[in-house]
Design a protein around this motif. Structure first.
Motif, PDB file in Angstrom:
ATOM      1  N   ALA A 104      24.426 -43.534  33.882  1.00 43.42           N
ATOM      2  CA  ALA A 104      24.788 -44.280  35.099  1.00 43.42           C
ATOM      3  C   ALA A 104      25.791 -43.822  36.215  1.00 43.42           C
ATOM      4  O   ALA A 104      25.498 -43.967  37.267  1.00 43.42           O
ATOM      5  CB  ALA A 104      25.147 -45.776  34.447  1.00 43.42           C
ATOM      6  N   VAL A 119      19.020 -53.085  36.400  1.00 41.08           N
ATOM      7  CA  VAL A 119      19.886 -52.860  37.615  1.00 41.08           C
ATOM      8  C   VAL A 119      19.300 -53.641  38.694  1.00 41.08           C
ATOM      9  O   VAL A 119      18.243 -53.654  39.309  1.00 41.08           O
ATOM     10  CB  VAL A 119      19.674 -51.152  37.921  1.00 41.08           C
ATOM     11  CG1 VAL A 119      18.170 -50.895  38.197  1.00 41.08           C
ATOM     12  CG2 VAL A 119      20.482 -50.450  39.173  1.00 41.08           C
ATOM     13  N   LEU A 123      24.749 -52.434  37.296  1.00 43.77           N
ATOM     14  CA  LEU A 123      23.573 -51.922  36.121  1.00 43.77           C
ATOM     15  C   LEU A 123      24.143 -52.536  34.903  1.00 43.77           C
ATOM     16  O   LEU A 123      25.507 -52.483  34.802  1.00 43.77           O
ATOM     17  CB  LEU A 123      23.561 -50.537  36.192  1.00 43.77           C
ATOM     18  CG  LEU A 123      23.007 -49.636  35.044  1.00 43.77           C
ATOM     19  CD1 LEU A 123      22.605 -48.355  35.322  1.00 43.77           C
ATOM     20  CD2 LEU A 123      23.768 -49.380  33.776  1.00 43.77           C
TER      21      LEU A 123
END
Length: 393
Positions: free
Chosen positions: A308, A368, A378
């Motif tokens: 991420a 997301v 997210l």
């Protein structure tokens, strides 16, 4: 007259010889009796010597059985325990008074009993059996790993009348074998990690680096500024990929160590991402994060966080990122940025696909979405079951 005289002489001669012959016979009889007594004495002495030797041998054998650390017992008809040495009491906890007369089956689970019966049948049919490993029960119900030897006991006629059984505690031996196997497995894993690291360095990095050089040579011939900018963006991503590959190679070369707390590892990931982001992400925790996760689940969360933050660094052009880890009935990883929002091409990237697969593998979800105020949020979440170590602590 002459005949009578001669006859008298002859009779007289017989009277003098007969007593001497009788004495000789008596002497011979006495000698024979004395010889028989001597032979009997020697036989008795030899028998006494044999009995004393047997008694001493039996005493030595009894001392060995009594002092042995192994459990030794004899079994009669019906597999009833007839003798029980101190080693058996130490290993299994039963006293001789309580166990003698009981079936040996009381020391075994069903599976162990089946194995013992198979060995007894082998002795009946073949006359002997090899030692084998099993698990027998102590008085407290706990099981102990033992190496069992069963030997036949026979009467003077050779008929089978029972079994002599010995059981040796092999708990430490098995533990040592397991440690040795684990050490060998660790060496094999490290050898494989070294091979993968060499392949990444010698092949993958060189190919990525070559692709970057090729793109750099192409940009010199491109006149459209937007096209050149996109190619430079790709070149930057290739450079970032090379840095990540080199970091992975370094990690592959390090021996496995005991993991730090999950909080510490999350903070380390955030600190590592600072170089790519240009700023330090904010990090917050909620709930029993360190206690909540098994090691395998924690490794998935860290990989999701790493992916991420890498996506934010590559695509978001953000100036702030917040990382939140919540542990309760579920585990939630939330990464929020204030960047340029969702790019449709990025949502189809392999990194986001990996994030989704990791979550689904653990029975969780992944999403997301764009934020109304700008940027992206997210969410990567998985359930924490009641059987998890965290839920019982």
């Amino acid at each position: 007259m002459g005949d009578l005289h001669g006859s008298a002489i002859a009779d007289g001669a017989d009277d003098t010889v007969a007593p001497q012959t009788e004495l000789e016979r008596s002497a011979l009889l006495v000698d024979e009796l004395r010889q028989e007594l001597d032979d009997t004495n020697r036989g008795l002495i030899a028998l006494h010597t044999e009995l004393e030797t047997a008694r001493l041998s039996e005493a030595r054998l009894a001392a060995i059985v009594a002092s042995s650390d192994d459990a030794m017992m004899s079994l009669g008809p019906g597999r009833l325990i007839e003798t029980w040495n101190p080693g058996a009491e130490r290993l299994f906890g039963h006293t001789e008074q309580n166990i003698v007369g009981q079936a040996i089956d009381s020391l075994m689970s069903d599976a162990a009993c089946v194995a013992f019966l198979a060995v007894a049948e082998q002795i009946r049919s073949q006359g002997h059996a090899d030692s084998y490993q099993s698990r027998w029960r102590r008085t407290d119900g706990a099981e102990v790993d033992v190496a069992v030897t069963v030997s036949p006991m026979r009467d003077a006629g050779g008929a089978l009348i029972g079994f002599a059984t010995a059981a040796r505690d092999i708990t430490h031996q098995l533990a040592a074998q397991a440690e040795l196997a684990a050490a060998r497995a660790d060496r094999e894993v490290m050898a494989e990690r070294d091979r993968i690291a060499r392949d990444l360095h010698d092949m993958v990095i060189q190919r990525v680096f070559g692709a970057g050089l090729a793109l750099q040579s192409v940009t010199a011939r491109i006149t459209r500024p937007d096209s050149a900018a996109r190619i430079h963006t790709v070149i930057d991503e290739l450079d970032a990929t090379i840095r990540e590959l080199r970091g992975t190679i370094f990690e592959l070369g390090q021996p496995a160590q005991k993991a730090a707390s999950l909080r510490a590892q999350v903070l380390d990931e955030a600190a590592t991402a600072q170089g790519r982001l240009g700023f330090a992400p904010a990090v917050e925790f909620d709930g029993p994060v360190d206690a909540a996760l098994p090691d395998t689940t924690a490794s998935h969360l860290l990989a999701a966080l790493r992916e991420a933050l890498s996506n934010v660094a590559r695509h978001a052009h953000a100036s702030a990122v917040r990382v939140a880890v919540h542990a309760g009935d579920e585990l939630l990883l939330e990464v929020t940025d204030n960047g340029r929002g969702i790019d449709p091409t990025v949502t189809r990237s392999s990194g986001l696909t990996n994030l989704r697969r990791r979550a689904e593998k653990l029975g969780g979800t992944f999403e997301v979405v764009g934020r109304p105020e700008g940027g992206t949020r997210l969410r990567w979440r998985i359930p924490l079951t009641a059987e998890s170590p965290a839920r019982t602590s």
